[in-house]
Each structure stands twice: as structure tokens, then as C-alpha cells.
Design an enzyme around this catalytic site. Structure first.
Site, PDB file in Angstrom:
ATOM      1  CG  ASP A 214      42.686  32.361  42.150  1.00  0.00           C
ATOM      2  OD1 ASP A 214      41.295  32.548  40.979  1.00  0.00           O
ATOM      3  OD2 ASP A 214      41.888  32.818  42.138  1.00  0.00           O
TER       4      ASP A 214
ATOM      5  CG  ASP B 216      38.655  30.765  42.768  1.00  0.00           C
ATOM      6  OD1 ASP B 216      39.057  31.775  41.942  1.00  0.00           O
ATOM      7  OD2 ASP B 216      38.888  31.382  43.484  1.00  0.00           O
TER       8      ASP B 216
ATOM      9  CB  SER C  28      41.151  36.223  41.223  1.00  0.00           C
ATOM     10  OG  SER C  28      40.081  35.597  40.070  1.00  0.00           O
TER      11      SER C  28
ATOM     12  CG  ASP D  38      39.272  32.351  38.090  1.00  0.00           C
ATOM     13  OD1 ASP D  38      39.690  30.797  37.878  1.00  0.00           O
ATOM     14  OD2 ASP D  38      39.221  33.168  38.567  1.00  0.00           O
TER      15      ASP D  38
END
Length: 535
Positions: A328, A330, A181, A326
């Protein structure tokens, strides 16, 4: 003649997961002969550890210590909502394999009735991000899943929302995304979801997966479940683009809407051009779209320093807004045309009103760290505010239970009923574009009326006595309205604060809001000495 007693040194063996119960060689042999279920793949299974045709007398103490270390490493990387750690220590390919096999067994165990008999329902979707360690970890977790009996559908290098899309559109029992992430490049990990994107947290499965991984030894299996590569770029683009208006108002190829996008050298750099690159009435200034595992700034848009490049560019352009994804993709944080960062709770309040116009009377979920502006705006728009603990597992569950049209967190996650109650940075981008077109107002003008309170943002403190500190706060502020939904929240007419313990670190997180900056400063000075050492 007295019976011989076993030598004390013989008691170094133990069954997986039962380290405190030491076994003699004889008991170990007896269990193997009785086909004890924990014997297969066990480090102490002498029948599986033959060299030159001779049965070795067990694994030595050094090997046993190494296995103990692996178990401790596995436990250390399991967090409240995902699995995360530095690569290759403590997270490496062997641990990924063990986590994969444990995940296969858990996700299949969640199937019910007729679903259990369907081979295709045992499939697990696997995606990965762009980190340098992701290909190796993805290969290992895939091997573990297949060894555990789950066929794997590998969808390649994708953003995490695409994994949620996949598990909602492919027959399967869940999915695994290899990603860390927003963490720095040395980290990696796994986000696991169940059928239809159902969140898997510590309370709903991660603890079970952790225990199973700890009690698993990497081994070869005579049969491996199937593996299929699948490209979902076409269906995924079609799905996301349905959220973007096809009536752009006064914008066209000659007069496009200008936006600045910072991909944080993450998955937005790969997928934003695929999803929106052919929208003729959008003019995109791209920042940090390279996605080779190197980061110009950490892929965490919640840290103001990581937004400095975006804010600077916004001040020098005439763009409608800026957005930072960010790692990833999401999560998103927005910046207005003046280069001012817009807190995610204010974006939640703004988007809530937009959705409630289309779905009047619906519930909207927000996390308890959010400004009072959020429930005020939800009620003003005729909606039902639902306050919930921080964390995607909590928000998604509450949204499903309430059939909420929309949800938002202070962390920049935004959730949508029409996205299977899952979060998506790409859909959020599309919805903000839609809102600006429909309102005909610039983003800073829409946000300005919502900046009516002073908010501290989340502050972190080192604290080894989290429980004691929360109790002392409850005693000191007993005249306020107190609840313990997540940590402690104390509310007064003109200010409130929340203190909640970190799930993974010896930290306390503090959020304070007051009627104005002067009161906020005073309350922070009052609370800081009670919290520990600022992190």
C-alpha cells in the site's frame, strides 16, 4: 394445577453480545414489545423473520451456531493496529458491512461539541488498494458506513498515504483504507484513522469497533447516508511534489538522476508514475509496476528475499539508489548503488540529521528496536531523541505530543510533521532525492559511517509462555539496565537486546545489537536457547 415451566430447549436465544445469558421465547417477545434497543436486526427477532405471512418460531440452532462463528471470525481479524485476515475466510463482505457500520458509529462518537451538529463532519473517506477482493470489500464497508449514518466520500484505488492526505484536507470524521498492506494476495483488511489522520489502534478504538461489529447483525435501513466519488489525484500530486526539490543541482534531462523503483505490484505501481513521472531530471527503471492483484514477490520489503530482484538490478546499473515499496506504499526499504540493503534505522539516522539542519532543536521519534546509532546521530545534530514503542499508533501519538519534525521505524515507516505526522513512502522517496542532491555524495558513502555496530535484525520465535520467558530474561540479565517500554530491553555498555511479544501471534521478537560481529554472534548463541523455537 402447578404452573407450566418453560422447556429447556426454549433457552437458545440471547441478546447480541450476551451469548452466555440464554433467554426463553417469552422474555425475547417481551423485550421486542418493549422496543429493547438490541432487537432491531437481531437474528432472533421473529417479527422481522416472517415467511408467507407467518411468524417463524425463532432461528434454529444451526443459524445460531453460524452467528457464533461469525462473531469469532470478527474477533480473529482485529489486530493491534488494523484489521486483517484471509479472504473470504475469515474476512468476507458481511463482516466488512458490520465493521463499516461499527466504524461509522465510533468515528462519529469521537466528535465533540459543535462538530457533532455538522452533517459534513460525519463523513468518512474510503480508499482501497489493488487486491482482487478489494472492490467487493470496499463496496460492503461503504454500505455499512452509510447504514450507520455516515456519508461516504469514495476516493477509489489509492495508496494508504493518500487516504491520510484526504482526511487532512476534506471535512470528515476519519477514513478507512481497504488493504492488507504487505501481506500476501490472499489477505485483505482495513486501516482506520480518525479526524486529521489520528491513529485508531486497539487501545484507541479498534476494541470498541470490534465489540460493536460482533453485536451487529447485517440489516437493511430505511435511509442511507450519501455517497460521493471524488478524484484527488491533482491535489495529492501537488501536495507530494512540494516536498521534492525544484533545484536539482547538476541533474537535468540530459544528465538525469537514475533510480530503480520496485513497486511490488502494489499501489506504488499506480501512483509513482502519477506523482513523479513528469520529472525530467529523474530516470526511473521500473520493476513490478503492474497492479492487478498478482505479485511477483510478496509485497513485504522487510524480507531480504523480496529485494533480490532490486539488488540484482542495482548491481547492473549506475543508479543513485534503489527503493522497494510495500503493497500500500506507506513503507520503503532502500538499496545503495552497490546493491546493499540499507536497514531502515540507519535511514532514520541519516534523514534525522537532514531534517534537524532545517529545524534545529526539534524532537525526532524512533522505535526502540532501532540501533544506538539513531539517538547518537540525533544528539549529534542537535535534536532531541524520543524513543517509543513499535507501531504507527505509538509513533504518531508521540510525534504529535512532542511536535517532532520526523520519525522513523525499523519497519520502514517514516513520519513527517508537515504531513500531519503521518507516514508516506512517496514523501520519503522525495526526501532521499533531496538529501543526495544537497549533500553531493552517493548514498553508500553517507550510510557507511552509520554501520558502526552489528545488528541482528528482528528474529521471531514460537513461544507459548511469553510472559514467563520475559521474566526469566529479567532474572538472568538483572545486572543490566532494564526497562519495559515494549517487552523487555536490557542494555550494557557494549551490547543490548529487546524481546517483545507479538500482539497477534504466539511469537516473541528478538533484536540484538553489539559492538562487532563476533560479539553479536556470541550473544545470539546465548539468547537463542532462551527464546523458544525459531520461526
Amino acid at each position: 394445577m402447578p404452573m407450566a415451566t418453560p422447556n429447556q430447549q426454549d433457552y437458545y436465544r440471547f441478546c447480541p453480545g450476551e451469548e452466555r445469558i440464554k433467554l426463553s421465547n417469552a422474555v425475547c417477545l417481551g423485550r421486542r414489545r418493549a422496543n429493547y434497543p438490541k432487537c432491531k436486526g437481531c437474528q432472533f427477532n421473529d417479527d422481522e423473520n416472517k415467511i408467507g405471512g407467518l411468524v417463524m418460531p425463532g432461528i434454529d440452532r444451526k443459524a445460531a451456531e453460524e452467528e457464533k462463528n461469525k462473531r469469532e471470525r470478527i474477533a480473529s481479524i482485529f489486530k493491534a493496529y488494523d484489521i486483517r485476515g484471509v479472504y473470504p475466510q475469515p474476512l468476507d463482505e458481511e463482516l466488512a458491512w458490520r465493521i463499516g457500520q461499527a466504524t461509522a458509529n465510533f468515528l462519529r462518537s469521537e466528535l465533540r461539541g459543535y462538530e457533532r451538529s455538522r452533517t459534513e463532519k460525519s463523513a468518512v473517506v474510503v480508499g482501497r488498494d489493488m487486491r482482487k477482493s478489494s472492490p467487493a470489500l470496499a463496496a460492503a464497508v461503504i454500505e455499512g458506513l452509510r447504514s450507520g449514518g455516515s456519508p461516504v466520500i469514495d476516493i477509489g484505488m489509492v495508496d494508504t498515504p493518500q487516504l491520510y492526505f484526504a482526511v487532512n484536507h476534506i471535512t470528515c470524521c476519519g477514513g478507512v483504507q481497504v488493504t492488507a498492506s504487505h501481506n500476501p494476495g490472499t489477505y485483505n483488511g482495513f486501516k482506520i484513522c480518525g479526524e486529521k489522520g489520528k491513529p485508531v489502534s486497539a487501545d484507541t478504538g479498534l476494541n470498541k469497533i470490534s465489540k460493536a461489529a460482533i453485536n451487529t447483525i447485517r440489516h437493511t435501513t430505511p435511509q442511507m447516508a450519501g455517497l460521493e466519488q471524488r478524484d484527488l489525484s491533482g491535489p495529492y500530486k501537488q501536495f507530494v511534489r512540494q516536498f521534492l526539490t525544484t533545484s536539482p543541482g547538476g541533474y537535468n534531462s540530459d544528465r538525469p538522476m537514475k533510480v530503480v523503483v520496485d513497486a511490488s505490484n502494489g499501489m506504488a505501481g499506480r501512483w509513482f508514475p502519477v506523482l513523479f513521472g513528469d520529472v525530467e531530471w529523474l530516470e526511473v527503471t521500473r520493476l513490478n509496476f503492474e497492479h492487478n492483484g498478482d505479485f511477483r514477490h510478496e509485497p513485504n520489503p522487510l524480507v531480504p528475499a523480496n529485494l533480490s530482484q532490486l539488488c540484482d538490478r542495482m548491481k547492473r546499473t549506475r543508479a543513485a539508489f534503489g527503493v522497494c515499496f510495500d503493497g500500500d506504499a506507506d513503507r520503503t526499504i532502500f538499496v545503495d548503488c552497490e546493491g546493499r540493503i540499507i536497514p531502515a534505522d540507519l535511514m532514520t539516522a541519516l534523514l534525522a540529521g537532514y531534517f534537524l539542519k532545517k529545524s534545529p532543536g526539534s524532537a525526532v521519534v524512533y522505535d526502540l528496536r532501532s540501533s544506538r546509532v539513531v539517538p547518537e546521530e540525533i544528539r549529534k545534530a542537535g535534536g532531541l531523541p524520543r524513543r517509543e514503542r513499535a507501531g504507527h499508533a505509538m509513533i504518531k501519538k508521540t510525534m504529535m505530543d512532542a511536535k517532532a519534525v520526523f520519525g522513523g521505524e525499523l519497519s520502514g515507516h517514516y513520519y513527517y510533521r508537515d504531513n500531519g505526522f503521518c507516514d508516506s513512502g512517496m514523501i520519503t522517496f522525495a526526501q532521499v532525492v533531496n538529501l543526495l542532491i544537497e549533500s553531493g555524495q552517493p548514498l553508500h558513502e553517507l550510510i557507511e559511517p552509520l554501520r558502526r555496530y552489528a545488528h541482528s535484525g528482528e528474529r521471531s520465535f514460537h513461544n507459548e509462555d511469553k510472559t514467563g520467558t520475559i521474566q526469566r530474561l529479567a532474572d538472568r540479565y538483572s545486572d543490566g539496565e532494564i526497562d519495559y517500554l515494549d517487552g523487555i530491553t536490557v542494555q550494557y555498555a557494549d551490547w543490548w537486546f529487546n524481546v517483545r511479544p507479538s500482539n497477534t501471534e504466539p511469537f516473541l521478537r528478538l533484536n540484538v545489537e553489539a559492538r562487532d560481529e563476533e560479539m553479536l554472534k556470541g550473544k545470539l548463541n546465548e539468547l537463542f536457547p532462551l527464546m523458544g523455537t525459531p520461526a
